[in-house]
Scaffold this active site. Sequence first.
Site, mmCIF file in Angstrom:
data_model
loop_
_atom_site.group_PDB
_atom_site.id
_atom_site.type_symbol
_atom_site.label_atom_id
_atom_site.label_comp_id
_atom_site.label_asym_id
_atom_site.label_seq_id
_atom_site.Cartn_x
_atom_site.Cartn_y
_atom_site.Cartn_z
ATOM 1 N N GLY A 25 -8.032 -1.128 -2.187
ATOM 2 C CA GLY A 25 -7.795 -2.492 -2.680
ATOM 3 C C GLY A 25 -7.483 -3.467 -1.565
ATOM 4 O O GLY A 25 -7.062 -4.602 -1.843
ATOM 5 N N GLU A 64 -1.715 -2.845 -6.477
ATOM 6 C CA GLU A 64 -2.592 -1.759 -6.906
ATOM 7 C C GLU A 64 -1.758 -0.542 -7.321
ATOM 8 O O GLU A 64 -1.974 0.066 -8.348
ATOM 9 C CB GLU A 64 -3.444 -1.438 -5.691
ATOM 10 C CG GLU A 64 -4.317 -0.267 -5.762
ATOM 11 C CD GLU A 64 -5.136 -0.233 -4.482
ATOM 12 O OE1 GLU A 64 -5.685 -1.287 -4.098
ATOM 13 O OE2 GLU A 64 -5.224 0.829 -3.871
ATOM 14 N N GLY A 72 0.826 -1.209 0.000
ATOM 15 C CA GLY A 72 0.000 0.000 0.000
ATOM 16 C C GLY A 72 0.858 1.257 0.000
ATOM 17 O O GLY A 72 2.042 1.221 -0.322
ATOM 18 N N ALA A 89 4.400 5.031 5.118
ATOM 19 C CA ALA A 89 5.688 4.771 5.758
ATOM 20 C C ALA A 89 5.908 3.271 5.977
ATOM 21 O O ALA A 89 7.033 2.783 5.839
ATOM 22 C CB ALA A 89 5.752 5.516 7.089
HETATM 23 N N1 COA Z 1 -7.859 5.725 17.116
HETATM 24 C C1 COA Z 1 -7.874 7.057 16.878
HETATM 25 N N2 COA Z 1 -7.165 7.645 15.883
HETATM 26 C C2 COA Z 1 -6.403 6.847 15.127
HETATM 27 C C3 COA Z 1 -6.328 5.450 15.318
HETATM 28 C C4 COA Z 1 -7.094 4.907 16.372
HETATM 29 N N3 COA Z 1 -7.077 3.597 16.618
HETATM 30 N N4 COA Z 1 -5.493 4.929 14.405
HETATM 31 C C5 COA Z 1 -5.070 5.932 13.632
HETATM 32 N N5 COA Z 1 -5.614 7.090 14.079
HETATM 33 C C6 COA Z 1 -5.405 8.412 13.502
HETATM 34 C C7 COA Z 1 -3.928 8.765 13.462
HETATM 35 O O1 COA Z 1 -3.500 9.371 14.668
HETATM 36 C C8 COA Z 1 -3.881 9.720 12.282
HETATM 37 O O2 COA Z 1 -4.401 10.975 12.675
HETATM 38 P P1 COA Z 1 -3.750 12.344 12.142
HETATM 39 O O3 COA Z 1 -3.956 12.288 10.639
HETATM 40 O O4 COA Z 1 -4.543 13.385 12.816
HETATM 41 O O5 COA Z 1 -2.309 12.252 12.529
HETATM 42 C C9 COA Z 1 -4.925 9.114 11.318
HETATM 43 O O6 COA Z 1 -5.821 8.361 12.136
HETATM 44 C C10 COA Z 1 -4.308 8.182 10.270
HETATM 45 O O7 COA Z 1 -3.580 7.168 10.948
HETATM 46 P P2 COA Z 1 -2.149 6.634 10.461
HETATM 47 O O8 COA Z 1 -1.853 5.430 11.265
HETATM 48 O O9 COA Z 1 -1.133 7.739 10.449
HETATM 49 O O10 COA Z 1 -2.531 6.302 8.995
HETATM 50 P P3 COA Z 1 -1.691 5.904 7.732
HETATM 51 O O11 COA Z 1 -1.322 7.092 6.962
HETATM 52 O O12 COA Z 1 -0.613 4.943 8.095
HETATM 53 O O13 COA Z 1 -2.844 5.134 6.939
HETATM 54 C C11 COA Z 1 -4.824 3.770 6.854
HETATM 55 C C12 COA Z 1 -3.478 4.050 7.521
HETATM 56 C C13 COA Z 1 -5.395 2.554 7.502
HETATM 57 C C14 COA Z 1 -5.761 4.957 7.033
HETATM 58 C C15 COA Z 1 -4.574 3.510 5.350
HETATM 59 O O14 COA Z 1 -3.612 2.505 5.243
HETATM 60 C C16 COA Z 1 -5.838 3.075 4.640
HETATM 61 O O15 COA Z 1 -6.626 3.907 4.275
HETATM 62 N N6 COA Z 1 -6.032 1.726 4.426
HETATM 63 C C17 COA Z 1 -7.201 1.214 3.749
HETATM 64 C C18 COA Z 1 -7.005 1.200 2.257
HETATM 65 C C19 COA Z 1 -5.982 0.204 1.790
HETATM 66 O O16 COA Z 1 -5.439 -0.562 2.547
HETATM 67 N N7 COA Z 1 -5.712 0.221 0.494
HETATM 68 C C20 COA Z 1 -4.859 -0.749 -0.141
HETATM 69 C C21 COA Z 1 -3.516 -0.298 -0.510
HETATM 70 S S1 COA Z 1 -3.343 1.257 -1.332
#
Ligand code: COA
Length: 432
Positions: A335, A237, A214, A217
């Site tokens: 995805g 993807e 995905g 980081a």
């Molecule tokens: N409770 C409260 N807040 C939470 C949380 C929780 N359990 N987990 C994460 N957050 C908050 C973080 O603090 C962060 O907030 P901020 O933007 O204000 O700093 C935000 O939610 C995003 O979390 P983070 O862990 O930094 O996200 P990320 O950039 O690593 O992305 C997903 C993680 C899950 C959002 C992302 O991977 C996603 O959308 N996945 C679904 C789609 C996918 O997997 N596609 C396939 C590949 S492209």
Amino acid sequence: MNLEKIYKSKIITAKQAAVKIKSGDRVVIGHAVGEPTAVIDAMVANCNDYENVEIVHMVAMSKSEYAQPGMESHFRHNSLFVGGSTREAVSSGRADFTPCYFSEVPSLFKEELPIDVALIQVTSPDEHGFCSYGVSNDYTKPAAECAKLVIAEVNNKMPRTMGDCFIHVSNIDYIVEFDHQVIELNPPKIGDIEKAIGEHCASLVEDGSTLQLGIGAIPDAVLLFLKQKKNLGIHSEMISDGVVELVEAGVITGKSKTIHSGKIIVTFLMGTQRLYDFVNNNPMVEMYPVDYVNDPIVIMKNTKMISINSCVQVDLMGQVASESIGLKQISGVGGQVDFVRGSNMCPDGKSIMAMSSTAARGKISKIVPFLDEGSAVTTGRNDVNYIVTEYGIAKLKGKNLKNRGRALINISHPNFRPSLIKEWEKRFNAKF
Ligand code: COA
């Protein structure tokens, strides 16, 4: 056919293109960094001429001005994946969110959401009249193939990507010439937590595996620890800059792939100019529409397929929430489930969900007894396999609920283990 004459007869300005959109139209915008920004800007500038134009988009990388306050009577944004510029619009009710697997978006456009206008961005045509979709093939190509009207921004700085990735100039209704730097996504900062997660994930990758990674980081951190592996392949993807380094280092060769041997298969790209230069005219990289690349039945034809995705919460049964925190939609399924299912069905495949053990600077555990009220389950407990945090790897497939809970608590942050153990002991009436 005089291709030059045909091409020239279709050229209009961005302002003239915006006038082709009518009130009540459903408009699909080219995906992610393939967004045609000049026509969108002209459409927003022309907003007073429209009522109720539906704008369908997935990962929006620009400012999404059509979804900002004051635009409500002109545009209604229908988001298929909420991002930074559209999150507030969806949570405040100014925009809508439609749940759907990424692989199914092309069929939605054919069956449920017929398109009036596709706004796309492409390269200039080759000597045969074919323009490449460049960085975004995914739903952009299928949208252009079923829209009533196709308006294309032709950008000479768009990389010419290969595969099933072309539109003939005769299938474009209007052309807006606009050369500009393709939107870049800078590499994320990789800290110690991401490195620890990356190292655990990499330990699950055998030589000859095919990977889906995905954005962000964690996937980039995984790539750092793959430098000693041999003959890895990519069926993903999307890819970003990290993959280029591993190709140049001879780690990603695709030689062991059982379909598309020797090729990197993707549906969209997001990275810096380094990635865009790498894919330009590069026959090693083939782009196909998302209903092919993300189809679990296609994915499973690879062997040793490993999907690595991220999430925000996992409960003690292994239910994974990746797209919402409570009722607040923060992204979409994208995805994720397509690849979880495809890799689970593939011989020697593994699906991995990787996340830091805490959020909010350590104040919140991501491993929880129950998902927040209102959270959508993105990957169900019957689909989940490996969960990885900086504290290790929990393999859930084949484990009963008691042992799933145990495995998850063992990779949770130590500060939260006592309360999770208390909940586990109450739930199972047993000693941890
Ligand atoms: N409770 C409260 N807040 C939470 C949380 C929780 N359990 N987990 C994460 N957050 C908050 C973080 O603090 C962060 O907030 P901020 O933007 O204000 O700093 C935000 O939610 C995003 O979390 P983070 O862990 O930094 O996200 P990320 O950039 O690593 O992305 C997903 C993680 C899950 C959002 C992302 O991977 C996603 O959308 N996945 C679904 C789609 C996918 O997997 N596609 C396939 C590949 S492209």
